[in-house]
Design a protein around this motif. Structure first.
Motif, short mmCIF file in Angstrom:
data_model
loop_
_atom_site.label_atom_id
_atom_site.label_comp_id
_atom_site.label_asym_id
_atom_site.label_seq_id
_atom_site.Cartn_x
_atom_site.Cartn_y
_atom_site.Cartn_z
N GLN A 192 -53.48 -2.43 13.27
CA GLN A 192 -54.49 -2.15 14.29
C GLN A 192 -54.63 -3.34 15.25
O GLN A 192 -54.67 -3.16 16.47
CB GLN A 192 -55.82 -1.83 13.63
N LYS A 193 -54.68 -4.56 14.71
CA LYS A 193 -54.81 -5.75 15.56
C LYS A 193 -53.54 -5.97 16.39
O LYS A 193 -53.61 -6.46 17.52
CB LYS A 193 -55.10 -6.99 14.72
N ALA A 194 -52.38 -5.66 15.83
CA ALA A 194 -51.11 -5.83 16.56
C ALA A 194 -50.88 -4.71 17.56
O ALA A 194 -50.05 -4.82 18.46
CB ALA A 194 -49.95 -5.90 15.58
N LEU B 43 -50.86 -13.67 14.30
CA LEU B 43 -49.99 -14.18 15.35
C LEU B 43 -48.74 -13.31 15.39
O LEU B 43 -48.05 -13.17 14.39
CB LEU B 43 -49.59 -15.64 15.08
N LYS B 44 -48.46 -12.73 16.55
CA LYS B 44 -47.28 -11.88 16.71
C LYS B 44 -46.13 -12.68 17.29
O LYS B 44 -46.27 -13.85 17.62
CB LYS B 44 -47.62 -10.70 17.62
N ASP B 45 -44.98 -12.01 17.40
CA ASP B 45 -43.79 -12.59 18.04
C ASP B 45 -43.31 -13.86 17.34
O ASP B 45 -42.97 -14.86 17.99
CB ASP B 45 -44.05 -12.87 19.53
N VAL C 272 -49.98 -16.38 5.81
CA VAL C 272 -48.84 -15.67 5.26
C VAL C 272 -47.84 -15.32 6.37
O VAL C 272 -48.23 -14.80 7.42
CB VAL C 272 -49.28 -14.36 4.56
N LYS C 273 -46.56 -15.60 6.11
CA LYS C 273 -45.47 -15.17 6.99
C LYS C 273 -44.97 -13.84 6.46
O LYS C 273 -44.61 -13.73 5.28
CB LYS C 273 -44.34 -16.18 7.01
N VAL C 274 -44.96 -12.80 7.33
CA VAL C 274 -44.60 -11.45 6.92
C VAL C 274 -43.47 -10.92 7.79
O VAL C 274 -43.56 -10.95 9.02
CB VAL C 274 -45.82 -10.50 7.03
N LYS C 275 -42.40 -10.42 7.16
CA LYS C 275 -41.30 -9.77 7.88
C LYS C 275 -41.74 -8.35 8.23
O LYS C 275 -42.24 -7.63 7.37
CB LYS C 275 -40.04 -9.74 7.01
N VAL C 276 -41.57 -7.96 9.51
CA VAL C 276 -42.06 -6.65 9.94
C VAL C 276 -40.98 -5.74 10.52
O VAL C 276 -41.28 -4.68 11.06
CB VAL C 276 -43.22 -6.80 10.95
N SER C 277 -39.71 -6.14 10.41
CA SER C 277 -38.61 -5.31 10.90
C SER C 277 -37.40 -5.47 10.00
O SER C 277 -37.11 -6.57 9.53
CB SER C 277 -38.24 -5.71 12.33
N SER C 278 -36.67 -4.37 9.80
CA SER C 278 -35.44 -4.45 9.01
C SER C 278 -34.22 -4.60 9.91
O SER C 278 -33.12 -4.84 9.44
CB SER C 278 -35.29 -3.21 8.12
N THR C 279 -34.41 -4.48 11.23
CA THR C 279 -33.27 -4.53 12.15
C THR C 279 -33.15 -5.85 12.91
O THR C 279 -32.11 -6.14 13.47
CB THR C 279 -33.35 -3.38 13.17
N ASP D 259 -35.18 -10.11 13.43
CA ASP D 259 -35.85 -11.22 12.74
C ASP D 259 -37.35 -11.28 13.08
O ASP D 259 -37.94 -12.34 13.11
CB ASP D 259 -35.16 -12.53 13.12
N SER D 260 -37.96 -10.13 13.33
CA SER D 260 -39.38 -10.09 13.70
C SER D 260 -40.28 -10.39 12.50
O SER D 260 -40.14 -9.79 11.43
CB SER D 260 -39.75 -8.72 14.26
#
Length: 122
Positions: free
Chosen positions: A49-51, A108-110, A75-82, A84-85
């Protein structure tokens, strides 16, 4: 009888070590564990929701903590399998007498896997 007592006082400068953070400061970076995975699962919908978008995957990679009146989890979270997002989350977990409530405080995005995980969002 007379006794003589000698005292020797040594003052030593104490430097903080990386594995021994200052009180109230953030701890070292650790690989994600079951506790952090559970916390991230609880805040995923708030993070989306925030993103303002849905994440393809949501895999915590690493984290560090900061003890305050509760605990901040960065926390660093991986958000894509395709690609390095990644995103960085700051999640607050209250003390036991507050019910240990979990709250997503900031995002924090990007980010990528090489971005350093630093405290943020104060």
């Amino acid at each position: 009888l007379l006794y003589t007592i000698k005292f020797e006082l040594r003052i030593q400068e104490v430097m903080p070590r990386d594995d021994c953070p200052l009180a109230g400061g953030p701890g070292g970076i650790k690989p994600a564990d079951d506790i952090v995975r559970t916390i991230c699962h609880q805040v995923r919908s708030d993070a989306e929701q925030k993103a303002d978008y849905s994440f393809e995957v949501f895999e915590p990679v690493s984290y560090r903590t900061q003890v305050v009146a509760g605990t901040n989890f960065f926390v660093k979270v991986k958000v894509s399998s395709t690609d390095d997002s990644h995103i960085h989350l700051r999640v607050f977990r209250g003390l036991p007498h507050t019910g240990c409530a979990i709250e997503l405080s900031a995002i924090l995005k990007d980010k990528t896997s090489t971005c350093k995980l630093e405290p943020f969002g104060y």
